[in-house]
Design a protein around this motif. Structure first.
Motif, PDB file in Angstrom:
ATOM      1  N   THR A  14       3.529  -2.444 -14.892  1.00  0.00           N
ATOM      2  CA  THR A  14       3.169  -1.825 -13.629  1.00  0.00           C
ATOM      3  C   THR A  14       2.805  -0.375 -13.890  1.00  0.00           C
ATOM      4  O   THR A  14       3.534   0.326 -14.581  1.00  0.00           O
ATOM      5  N   PHE A  15       1.641   0.063 -13.410  1.00  0.00           N
ATOM      6  CA  PHE A  15       1.260   1.472 -13.518  1.00  0.00           C
ATOM      7  C   PHE A  15       1.683   2.189 -12.256  1.00  0.00           C
ATOM      8  O   PHE A  15       1.380   1.738 -11.147  1.00  0.00           O
ATOM      9  N   TYR A  16       2.393   3.266 -12.412  1.00  0.00           N
ATOM     10  CA  TYR A  16       2.798   4.066 -11.260  1.00  0.00           C
ATOM     11  C   TYR A  16       1.966   5.333 -11.249  1.00  0.00           C
ATOM     12  O   TYR A  16       2.029   6.132 -12.167  1.00  0.00           O
ATOM     13  N   THR A  17       1.162   5.477 -10.232  1.00  0.00           N
ATOM     14  CA  THR A  17       0.445   6.743 -10.076  1.00  0.00           C
ATOM     15  C   THR A  17       0.717   7.251  -8.675  1.00  0.00           C
ATOM     16  O   THR A  17       0.764   6.452  -7.731  1.00  0.00           O
ATOM     17  N   LYS A  18       0.831   8.559  -8.572  1.00  0.00           N
ATOM     18  CA  LYS A  18       1.195   9.245  -7.329  1.00  0.00           C
ATOM     19  C   LYS A  18       1.784   8.310  -6.266  1.00  0.00           C
ATOM     20  O   LYS A  18       2.990   8.161  -6.163  1.00  0.00           O
ATOM     21  N   PRO A  47     -11.931 -11.546 -15.133  1.00  0.00           N
ATOM     22  CA  PRO A  47     -12.744 -10.565 -14.416  1.00  0.00           C
ATOM     23  C   PRO A  47     -12.279  -9.139 -14.701  1.00  0.00           C
ATOM     24  O   PRO A  47     -11.172  -8.923 -15.170  1.00  0.00           O
ATOM     25  N   SER A  48     -13.139  -8.192 -14.404  1.00  0.00           N
ATOM     26  CA  SER A  48     -12.819  -6.785 -14.632  1.00  0.00           C
ATOM     27  C   SER A  48     -11.567  -6.391 -13.851  1.00  0.00           C
ATOM     28  O   SER A  48     -11.397  -6.778 -12.699  1.00  0.00           O
ATOM     29  N   GLY A  49     -10.702  -5.660 -14.496  1.00  0.00           N
ATOM     30  CA  GLY A  49      -9.497  -5.172 -13.828  1.00  0.00           C
ATOM     31  C   GLY A  49      -8.350  -6.157 -13.813  1.00  0.00           C
ATOM     32  O   GLY A  49      -7.306  -5.895 -13.218  1.00  0.00           O
ATOM     33  N   CYS A  50      -8.498  -7.313 -14.488  1.00  0.00           N
ATOM     34  CA  CYS A  50      -7.442  -8.319 -14.421  1.00  0.00           C
ATOM     35  C   CYS A  50      -6.308  -8.041 -15.411  1.00  0.00           C
ATOM     36  O   CYS A  50      -5.285  -8.700 -15.381  1.00  0.00           O
ATOM     37  N   GLY A  51      -6.502  -7.056 -16.298  1.00  0.00           N
ATOM     38  CA  GLY A  51      -5.404  -6.678 -17.188  1.00  0.00           C
ATOM     39  C   GLY A  51      -5.607  -7.045 -18.645  1.00  0.00           C
ATOM     40  O   GLY A  51      -4.672  -6.979 -19.439  1.00  0.00           O
ATOM     41  N   LYS A  52      -6.832  -7.380 -19.036  1.00  0.00           N
ATOM     42  CA  LYS A  52      -7.088  -7.790 -20.422  1.00  0.00           C
ATOM     43  C   LYS A  52      -6.776  -6.655 -21.407  1.00  0.00           C
ATOM     44  O   LYS A  52      -6.048  -6.856 -22.382  1.00  0.00           O
ATOM     45  N   SER A  53      -7.334  -5.470 -21.126  1.00  0.00           N
ATOM     46  CA  SER A  53      -7.112  -4.345 -22.046  1.00  0.00           C
ATOM     47  C   SER A  53      -5.635  -3.997 -22.099  1.00  0.00           C
ATOM     48  O   SER A  53      -5.085  -3.725 -23.168  1.00  0.00           O
ATOM     49  N   THR A  54      -5.015  -4.012 -20.921  1.00  0.00           N
ATOM     50  CA  THR A  54      -3.596  -3.688 -20.865  1.00  0.00           C
ATOM     51  C   THR A  54      -2.807  -4.629 -21.772  1.00  0.00           C
ATOM     52  O   THR A  54      -1.932  -4.193 -22.529  1.00  0.00           O
ATOM     53  N   MET A  55      -3.132  -5.906 -21.700  1.00  0.00           N
ATOM     54  CA  MET A  55      -2.406  -6.877 -22.505  1.00  0.00           C
ATOM     55  C   MET A  55      -2.638  -6.634 -23.998  1.00  0.00           C
ATOM     56  O   MET A  55      -1.698  -6.649 -24.799  1.00  0.00           O
ATOM     57  N   GLU A  80       0.858   1.772  -6.744  1.00  0.00           N
ATOM     58  CA  GLU A  80       1.581   1.065  -7.773  1.00  0.00           C
ATOM     59  C   GLU A  80       0.710  -0.125  -8.142  1.00  0.00           C
ATOM     60  O   GLU A  80       0.391  -0.944  -7.293  1.00  0.00           O
ATOM     61  N   THR A  81       0.268  -0.194  -9.412  1.00  0.00           N
ATOM     62  CA  THR A  81      -0.605  -1.300  -9.802  1.00  0.00           C
ATOM     63  C   THR A  81       0.144  -2.242 -10.728  1.00  0.00           C
ATOM     64  O   THR A  81       0.587  -1.835 -11.793  1.00  0.00           O
ATOM     65  N   ARG A  82       0.241  -3.492 -10.319  1.00  0.00           N
ATOM     66  CA  ARG A  82       0.842  -4.480 -11.222  1.00  0.00           C
ATOM     67  C   ARG A  82      -0.277  -5.037 -12.077  1.00  0.00           C
ATOM     68  O   ARG A  82      -1.067  -5.857 -11.631  1.00  0.00           O
ATOM     69  N   ALA A  83      -0.342  -4.573 -13.311  1.00  0.00           N
ATOM     70  CA  ALA A  83      -1.454  -4.968 -14.173  1.00  0.00           C
ATOM     71  C   ALA A  83      -1.169  -6.297 -14.864  1.00  0.00           C
ATOM     72  O   ALA A  83      -2.079  -7.088 -15.082  1.00  0.00           O
ATOM     73  N   LEU A  84       0.087  -6.550 -15.211  1.00  0.00           N
ATOM     74  CA  LEU A  84       0.446  -7.812 -15.862  1.00  0.00           C
ATOM     75  C   LEU A  84       1.715  -8.378 -15.223  1.00  0.00           C
ATOM     76  O   LEU A  84       2.646  -7.643 -14.920  1.00  0.00           O
ATOM     77  N   ASP A 111     -11.057  -4.996 -28.471  1.00  0.00           N
ATOM     78  CA  ASP A 111     -11.256  -4.938 -27.021  1.00  0.00           C
ATOM     79  C   ASP A 111     -12.751  -4.808 -26.746  1.00  0.00           C
ATOM     80  O   ASP A 111     -13.331  -3.744 -26.903  1.00  0.00           O
ATOM     81  N   GLU A 112     -13.357  -5.907 -26.314  1.00  0.00           N
ATOM     82  CA  GLU A 112     -14.796  -5.950 -26.051  1.00  0.00           C
ATOM     83  C   GLU A 112     -15.596  -5.305 -27.175  1.00  0.00           C
ATOM     84  O   GLU A 112     -16.334  -4.349 -26.946  1.00  0.00           O
ATOM     85  N   PRO A 113     -15.472  -5.813 -28.382  1.00  0.00           N
ATOM     86  CA  PRO A 113     -16.164  -5.182 -29.516  1.00  0.00           C
ATOM     87  C   PRO A 113     -17.675  -5.260 -29.373  1.00  0.00           C
ATOM     88  O   PRO A 113     -18.390  -4.493 -30.003  1.00  0.00           O
TER      89      PRO A 113
HETATM   90  N1  LIG Z   1      -3.470   4.295 -16.796  1.00  0.00           N
HETATM   91  C1  LIG Z   1      -3.543   3.541 -15.689  1.00  0.00           C
HETATM   92  N2  LIG Z   1      -3.021   3.982 -14.540  1.00  0.00           N
HETATM   93  C2  LIG Z   1      -3.057   3.248 -13.419  1.00  0.00           C
HETATM   94  N3  LIG Z   1      -3.633   2.055 -13.355  1.00  0.00           N
HETATM   95  C3  LIG Z   1      -4.189   1.549 -14.466  1.00  0.00           C
HETATM   96  C4  LIG Z   1      -4.182   2.252 -15.689  1.00  0.00           C
HETATM   97  N4  LIG Z   1      -4.787   1.517 -16.625  1.00  0.00           N
HETATM   98  C5  LIG Z   1      -5.176   0.382 -16.016  1.00  0.00           C
HETATM   99  N5  LIG Z   1      -4.810   0.395 -14.722  1.00  0.00           N
HETATM  100  C6  LIG Z   1      -5.013  -0.678 -13.751  1.00  0.00           C
HETATM  101  O1  LIG Z   1      -4.530  -1.871 -14.313  1.00  0.00           O
HETATM  102  C7  LIG Z   1      -5.402  -2.938 -14.045  1.00  0.00           C
HETATM  103  C8  LIG Z   1      -5.791  -3.614 -15.319  1.00  0.00           C
HETATM  104  O2  LIG Z   1      -6.590  -2.742 -16.099  1.00  0.00           O
HETATM  105  P1  LIG Z   1      -7.283  -3.159 -17.467  1.00  0.00           P
HETATM  106  O3  LIG Z   1      -7.906  -1.955 -18.054  1.00  0.00           O
HETATM  107  O4  LIG Z   1      -6.295  -3.892 -18.267  1.00  0.00           O
HETATM  108  O5  LIG Z   1      -8.401  -4.166 -16.960  1.00  0.00           O
HETATM  109  P2  LIG Z   1      -9.437  -4.986 -17.816  1.00  0.00           P
HETATM  110  O6  LIG Z   1      -9.127  -6.400 -17.572  1.00  0.00           O
HETATM  111  O7  LIG Z   1      -9.457  -4.530 -19.206  1.00  0.00           O
HETATM  112  O8  LIG Z   1     -10.796  -4.611 -17.115  1.00  0.00           O
HETATM  113  P3  LIG Z   1     -12.241  -4.379 -17.756  1.00  0.00           P
HETATM  114  O9  LIG Z   1     -12.794  -5.729 -18.026  1.00  0.00           O
HETATM  115  O10 LIG Z   1     -13.005  -3.687 -16.701  1.00  0.00           O
HETATM  116  O11 LIG Z   1     -12.051  -3.570 -18.984  1.00  0.00           O
HETATM  117  C9  LIG Z   1      -6.572  -2.361 -13.282  1.00  0.00           C
HETATM  118  O12 LIG Z   1      -6.411  -2.687 -11.924  1.00  0.00           O
HETATM  119  C10 LIG Z   1      -6.480  -0.893 -13.482  1.00  0.00           C
HETATM  120  O13 LIG Z   1      -6.888  -0.232 -12.307  1.00  0.00           O
END
Ligand SMILES: Nc1ncnc2c1ncn2[C@@H]1O[C@H](COP(=O)(O)OP(=O)(O)OP(=O)(O)O)[C@@H](O)[C@H]1O
Ligand SMILES: [Mg+2]
Lengths: 407, 221
Positions: free
Chosen positions: B10-14, B39-47, B17-21, B167-169
């Motif tokens: 979970t990302f906490y900003t101000k 899809p974009s924003g689903c959390g791939k990079s985070t994982m 609160e984003t639950r990324a995974l 990550d998306e090479p």
């Molecule tokens: N540092 C951060 N602070 C707050 N939220 C974040 C942060 N990094 C990622 N997020 C949020 O976490 C979610 C997942 O982000 P992530 O970068 O993993 O997506 P992604 O699947 O890689 O997308 P893309 O295909 O566009 O790269 C997104 O909703 C994003 O807004």
């Protein structure tokens, strides 16, 4: 070698790509360290044991005028009064009496205003000047029109090394230079004077009196209390026997060390110097921190990358600090170099406002002092101005740092 | 090889609160080629970042070679990143001040006791593998995107990692360049390197051994 190059190249590149920041960093450090160096060196002249002040904690100054307990002046003291007085003092090593007169001296056919000190032979024993040419007055020279001059003064009028034997006229007498002493800071004892001649030739012009300044040198192991007791007892006795003063004021009797501290503010001086140091350091440190953080994005992404490739947090911290350290070291070196012209400028400006002698604020830098004070301060400076941004940066996760540089 | 257990992030900003995974459980076996899609924003990079110890999960833990990474000191995590993992990023992340050869050598800066001349020999071999022998003294700004990514691959390979995390090479490359990069990765996988790759490209994903699909922070099977 190859590894070092790979390590330092990005640092250098970052510096070259943030020239304004790097320039500010170097320039800020430079100015800071010019002032810190001068401040510390001058403070050292006042409180430390630099030349002519080497024995300041055991050299006692006597007043020129004897005052009663109500501080009313009773009698000016001339050198024979002091001799009588000192007959009753015990345990001292030697003492000197001298009188200052402002006069016009003729050098190389032209007249200049200078102060001259009419001294006895012991003057050079109490105040330990360093002779770079010639020697202090001998018994014979004390009876002859001889003169000792300061290095700067000699340089101003004669070619290097040619001062000895030159003739200078004033008050109807022709003096021959027999010695040249190394410059001392004008803050130190005797540092404001450039010309010394034997007391025998004193015509008491223009002061019209024969009151002398006197300094008594005590042996090394004597306590300040014992010195003070020795001299104040003798002083009181002299007042009682020769001036009919039941209790003379001894307020003005003190060691040169105490005198310097009184003149320049005592504890307040050190507190003040400390406060100025803190301010001098803090302002550029804050500026550098703020600027450094504003410039951090490219650097952060590089640090993030290095962390991803296997750099530890400590290595990343050191990497950011290294850039700052390079700039600070450069600035400090520049600061030291700049200290000399700035001191020269202060001296020039100072001598315009004074016709006592050819004076200098700092004849030379005390390198020991520099290494034990300015150098640690420089490291502290770097640790704060570079370490704080570095610490703030590495607290981020590697991912955040990597993003820090993405455009 | 790499196991994610009950990972939540979970990302906490101000105020947001984003639950990324959410509750990710996953094992990547030795020698696998895994694609992560979604899809974009689903959390791939985070994982991927959590797998590579570039970020810490809010809950759960990562196990690499039977070692729980959250229990390690920073120094040991850094060593794992240096010795066992290789990263390839969408935006290359090359150091602009270093030439191709030096960029490839960079990870060896953090390997204690490695000899510069031996590293250099290896770097040249790897650069030959990715077809960049004629660009050793070029700087990143003088290279095409595809060439940059090949430098990044060489950099990921110099430490002889067991796993490559990409990550998306091919995200910043046209399809021809993308295919070239993909060829290199497939070749590496055949030689035994485990690869986890995030991609948007369904065609490329089909060439891998296994496709994981993420949706809104959850794995869908
Ligand atoms: N540092 C951060 N602070 C707050 N939220 C974040 C942060 N990094 C990622 N997020 C949020 O976490 C979610 C997942 O982000 P992530 O970068 O993993 O997506 P992604 O699947 O890689 O997308 P893309 O295909 O566009 O790269 C997104 O909703 C994003 O807004
Ligand atoms: Mg992504």
């Amino acid at each position: 070698m190859g590894k070092l190059r790979i390590y330092f190249k990005p640092i250098w590149y970052n510096i070259m790509h943030h020239k304004a920041y790097a320039g500010f960093c170097v320039f800020g450090t430079m100015l800071t360290f010019v002032f810190i160096t001068i401040l510390l060196q001058v403070t050292n002249v006042i409180v430390g044991n630099s030349v002519t002040n080497v024995a300041k904690e055991r050299t006692v100054s006597l007043p020129e005028v004897l005052r009663n307990e109500f501080d009313i002046p009773v009698k000016g003291l001339n050198s024979s009064d002091i001799r009588t007085l000192m007959n009753n003092a015990k345990g001292y090593e030697c003492y000197t009496c001298y009188q200052y007169q402002a006069t016009s001296v003729k050098v190389n056919g032209r007249n200049y205003d200078y102060g001259v000190l009419f001294i006895d032979k012991a003057y050079w024993d109490v105040f330990q000047f360093e002779f770079i040419q010639g020697h202090s007055f001998t018994d014979g020279e004390m009876q002859m029109p001889c003169m000792i001059v300061s290095e700067r003064w000699a340089k101003k009028f004669f070619r290097e090394g040619k001062a000895i034997g030159q003739e200078i006229q004033f008050q109807g007498e022709t003096y021959k230079i027999t010695g040249v002493v190394a410059d001392v800071s004008f803050i130190a004892q005797g540092g404001a004077i450039s010309l010394w001649v034997p007391e025998k030739f004193n015509k008491y012009i223009p002061t019209g009196n024969d009151y002398v300044s006197s300094y008594v040198l005590y042996p090394e192991k004597m306590s300040v209390d014992a010195m003070m007791k020795s001299i104040t007892d003798a002083f009181q006795l002299y007042g009682k026997v020769y001036c009919n003063v039941e209790r003379s004021s001894v307020k003005a009797i003190c060691t040169v060390e105490q005198m310097m501290l009184r003149r320049y503010g005592g504890d307040l001086l050190l507190t003040g110097v400390g406060a100025i140091l803190v301010i001098l350091l803090l302002i550029p440190i804050l500026n550098i921190i703020l600027l450094s953080m504003a410039n951090a994005s490219l650097r952060n992404s590089e640090i993030g990358l290095q962390r991803a490739l296997g750099a530890t947090q400590k290595e990343a911290f050191m990497f950011i600090l290294m850039e700052n350290l390079l700039l600070v070291v450069l600035g400090t070196l520049g600061g030291i170099l700049l200290t000399f012209p700035i001191c020269g400028w202060i001296d020039k400006w100072g001598s315009l406002n004074n016709s006592v002698g050819e004076v200098t604020l700092l004849p030379e830098l005390d390198w020991t002092l520099f290494f034990i004070s300015a150098l640690p301060l420089m490291l502290l400076f770097s640790l704060l101005s570079g370490g704080i941004p570095a610490w703030l940066a590495i607290k981020h996760s590697i991912m955040e740092m990597l993003k820090g540089g993405e455009k | 090889m790499i196991t994610l257990e009950n990972i939540n992030k979970t990302f906490y900003t101000k105020e947001v609160e984003t639950r990324a995974l959410e509750n990710i459980n996953l094992t990547v076996e030795k020698g696998e080629f895994v694609a992560i899609m979604g899809p974009s924003g689903c959390g791939k990079s985070t994982m991927l970042n959590i797998m590579g110890l570039l970020d810490k999960p809010t809950d759960g833990w990562v196990i690499i070679d039977d070692v729980r990474a959250d229990l390690l000191y920073d120094k040991d995590m850094a060593r794992i990143r240096n010795q066992k993992l290789g990263f390839i990023f969408q935006s290359f992340h090359l150091i602009p001040s270093l030439n191709v050869l030096d960029n490839v050598l960079l990870p060896m800066l953090y390997r204690r006791g490695s000899s510069h001349s031996e590293n250099k020999k290896r770097a040249l071999e790897i650069l030959e593998k990715v077809g960049l022998t004629h660009r050793l003294k070029h700087f990143p700004s003088q290279l095409s995107g595809g060439q940059c990514q090949r430098v990044a691959i060489a950099r990921a390979l110099i430490g002889e990692p067991k796993v490559i995390l990409a990550d998306e090479p091919t995200g910043n490359l046209d399809s021809k360049m993308g295919a070239e990069i993909m060829d290199i990765l497939i070749r590496l996988n055949r030689e035994g390197t485990t690869i986890v790759m995030v991609t948007h490209d369904e065609k490329l994903a089909q060439e891998t051994g296994r496709i994981l699909r993420l949706f809104d922070g959850k794995l869908v099977l």
